[in-house]
Design an enzyme around this catalytic site. Structure first.
Site, PDB file in Angstrom:
ATOM      1  N   SER A  13       0.838  -1.202   0.000  1.00  0.00           N
ATOM      2  CA  SER A  13       0.000   0.000   0.000  1.00  0.00           C
ATOM      3  C   SER A  13       0.868   1.245   0.000  1.00  0.00           C
ATOM      4  CB  SER A  13      -0.887   0.011   1.249  1.00  0.00           C
ATOM      5  OG  SER A  13      -1.755  -1.092   1.227  1.00  0.00           O
ATOM      6  N   CYS A  14       0.234   2.361  -0.336  1.00  0.00           N
ATOM      7  CA  CYS A  14       0.883   3.664  -0.329  1.00  0.00           C
ATOM      8  C   CYS A  14       1.562   3.909   1.016  1.00  0.00           C
ATOM      9  CB  CYS A  14      -0.176   4.737  -0.589  1.00  0.00           C
ATOM     10  SG  CYS A  14       0.474   6.388  -0.702  1.00  0.00           S
ATOM     11  N   PRO A  15       2.784   4.367   1.015  1.00  0.00           N
ATOM     12  CA  PRO A  15       3.562   4.913  -0.100  1.00  0.00           C
ATOM     13  C   PRO A  15       4.573   3.924  -0.682  1.00  0.00           C
ATOM     14  CG  PRO A  15       4.648   5.540   1.921  1.00  0.00           C
ATOM     15  CD  PRO A  15       3.435   4.696   2.309  1.00  0.00           C
ATOM     16  N   ASP A  40      -2.318  -1.355  -5.691  1.00  0.00           N
ATOM     17  CA  ASP A  40      -2.792  -0.172  -4.979  1.00  0.00           C
ATOM     18  C   ASP A  40      -3.394   0.818  -5.975  1.00  0.00           C
ATOM     19  OD1 ASP A  40      -3.240   1.976  -3.305  1.00  0.00           O
ATOM     20  OD2 ASP A  40      -1.120   2.413  -2.982  1.00  0.00           O
TER      21      ASP A  40
END
Length: 81
Positions: A13-15, A40
């Site tokens: 997932s981000c980042p 994502d």
């Protein structure tokens, strides 16, 4: 599209997709292309923003593929200097 290196960040997932892509791009020679596979959805806008702010990369293309019913977001990033 031709590419020189593949980076699979599916499941992150981000980042993290951007963090891993930046690390990989730093290992490329100017003119080489990195293909990034991500699950994502936010990576689409993240890669667009990175390309607008970074001076050493160009976002060549973005695609969406299906893999077993899951969407895979594909980004092609070229190191320019």
């Amino acid at each position: 599209m031709n590419f020189d290196q593949l980076l699979d960040v599916r499941g992150l997932s981000c980042p993290m997709p951007i963090v891993k892509a930046r690390q990989a791009v730093n290992g490329l020679q100017p003119g080489q292309v990195l293909k990034v596979l991500s699950t994502d959805r936010g990576s689409i806008k993240d890669f667009q923003g990175w390309a607008q702010s970074a001076k050493n990369i160009e976002l060549l293309a973005q695609e969406t593929e299906q893999d077993g019913g899951q969407e895979i977001y594909v980004h092609y990033v070229k190191r320019v200097n």
